[in-house]
Scaffold this active site. Structure first.
Site, PDB file in Angstrom:
ATOM      1  N   GLY A  78       0.928  -1.193  -0.075  1.00 56.27           N
ATOM      2  CA  GLY A  78       0.078  -0.088  -0.127  1.00 56.27           C
ATOM      3  C   GLY A  78       0.805   1.160   0.030  1.00 56.27           C
ATOM      4  O   GLY A  78       0.295   2.433   0.021  1.00 56.27           O
ATOM      5  N   ASP A  79       2.042   1.045   0.171  1.00 57.23           N
ATOM      6  CA  ASP A  79       3.093   2.482   0.242  1.00 57.23           C
ATOM      7  C   ASP A  79       4.467   2.264  -0.402  1.00 57.23           C
ATOM      8  O   ASP A  79       5.168   2.463  -0.097  1.00 57.23           O
ATOM      9  CB  ASP A  79       3.214   2.984   1.801  1.00 57.23           C
ATOM     10  N   PHE A  80       4.276   1.396  -1.607  1.00 56.75           N
ATOM     11  CA  PHE A  80       5.594   0.945  -2.378  1.00 56.75           C
ATOM     12  C   PHE A  80       6.123   2.188  -3.003  1.00 56.75           C
ATOM     13  O   PHE A  80       6.090   2.381  -3.983  1.00 56.75           O
ATOM     14  CB  PHE A  80       5.256  -0.151  -3.168  1.00 56.75           C
TER      15      PHE A  80
END
Length: 355
Positions: free
Chosen positions: A214-216
């Site tokens: 979700g926060d790559f």
């Protein structure tokens, strides 16, 4: 969404005391690391080793089951050869501890845990070659594929209904859009949100499900030199935005963040898609929604950063890192239009690596 009152601001002496009491070590080096709404410290004890002490904001600290699951996921990935951090047990064998501090807003509870420190440079600080972008896409797809195999009795806590950073929550941005009043870009954001309802929502049942990191992003990925001109991914950080989602969400998020610092942002999609599809080929519905989902992530970043700055004006520089550049990229992608951007991305992906 965290507020200023929930973000911890521990002093170095408090951190030293925590490390001694919970882990039995004497700190010889300590330095702050950047964070959106938690507090992170690099810690090197005189006994040896390098670690990151993570102090969660008081709002998220109440969600112990979720944080336990994120920690479990990191260990799970690490055991399967992915470069994720692992948590260290305290003297009493726990992987985390609830601590009470007064950070200027009365006594509050903060969840504290110590993670292995992964050396490397953030992707944000290097010039990304097409090969690195390919590797990033491949790593993102690999991570989601491996997480499909993870079992845990509390895995359902990742069904984070209304989690604002999940791409399924794009319609919730409407309640924050007033922070952009008077900004001409607001018109583009509103149009993107409208298109999400028309184009993406009907296709959600056709997307394949998974657990998203979700926060790559370019600050959560570390690389080390691999020969004179190449780099190898050496670390995946920050699992705080993990949630149940869809494979194509992870790809859209990855493309968006890889565009931020790139001098040719529109060209980023091709190599990232090529790397991704080497592990997990897209289906027709996913492929058709990718452009709009990338735009949606830019909108989330922009609107939620503006909202966060109102809560934490002293942290504006860090909060707006992505959003400032993102505005230009959002407008450029919108001007080019779906057909043209898809042509650039998918042609380049198909040709990637060919002589």
């Amino acid at each position: 969404m965290s507020t200023k009152a929930s973000k911890p601001n521990l002093s170095h002496s408090q951190v030293t005391e925590i490390i001694k009491r919970l882990y039995g070590w004497t700190v010889s080096v300590i330095r702050p690391l950047p964070s959106y709404d938690d507090q992170n410290f690099y810690v090197a004890p005189s006994e040896g080793g390098e670690y990151v002490l993570k102090v969660m904001n008081s709002a998220d600290s109440h969600n112990i089951t979720l944080i336990e699951l994120q920690t479990h996921a990191m260990n799970f990935l690490h055991q399967r050869g992915l470069p994720a951090q692992t948590a260290l047990p305290t003297l009493t064998g726990k992987l985390m501890s609830l601590e009470e501090f007064d950070c200027g807003f009365g006594l509050q509870t903060y969840l504290v845990h110590l993670l292995t420190y992964l050396p490397g440079t953030t992707v944000a600080k290097i010039t990304c070659s097409p090969q690195i972008l390919y590797d990033v896409g491949k790593m993102a797809a690999t991570l989601d594929t491996v997480l499909l195999q993870m079992e845990h009795p509390n895995i359902n806590v990742l069904q984070r209904e209304d989690f604002i950073w999940n791409l399924a929550s794009v319609p919730l941005l409407n309640q924050y859009i007033h922070v952009m009043d008077g900004d001409p870009v607001q018109k583009v954001v509103k149009a993107v949100l409208e298109q999400y309802q028309i184009q993406v929502v009907p296709k959600l049942p056709l997307f394949r499900k998974c657990i998203n990191h979700g926060d790559f992003n370019d600050h959560n990925l570390l690389v080390n030199p691999d020969g004179p001109t190449k780099y190898k991914i050496s670390g995946i950080l920050d699992f705080g935005d993990m949630s149940c989602g869809y494979f194509v969400f992870e790809l859209a998020i990855t493309i968006m963040y890889m565009m931020i610092e790139n001098p040719n942002p529109v060209d980023v999609g091709g190599p990232v898609v090529a790397g991704w599809e080497s592990v997990f080929p897209l289906n027709e519905a996913e492929r058709d929604s990718l452009y709009l989902l990338v735009l949606c992530r830019f909108c989330q970043s922009l609107v939620l950063a503006r909202h966060a700055v109102i809560q934490q004006p002293e942290n504006e520089e860090y909060l707006m890192i992505t959003a400032r550049t993102g505005v230009r990229h959002l407008c450029r992608l919108w001007e080019l239009g779906k057909e043209e951007v898809e042509r650039i991305w998918f042609q380049s992906a198909a040709q990637f690596g060919q002589p």
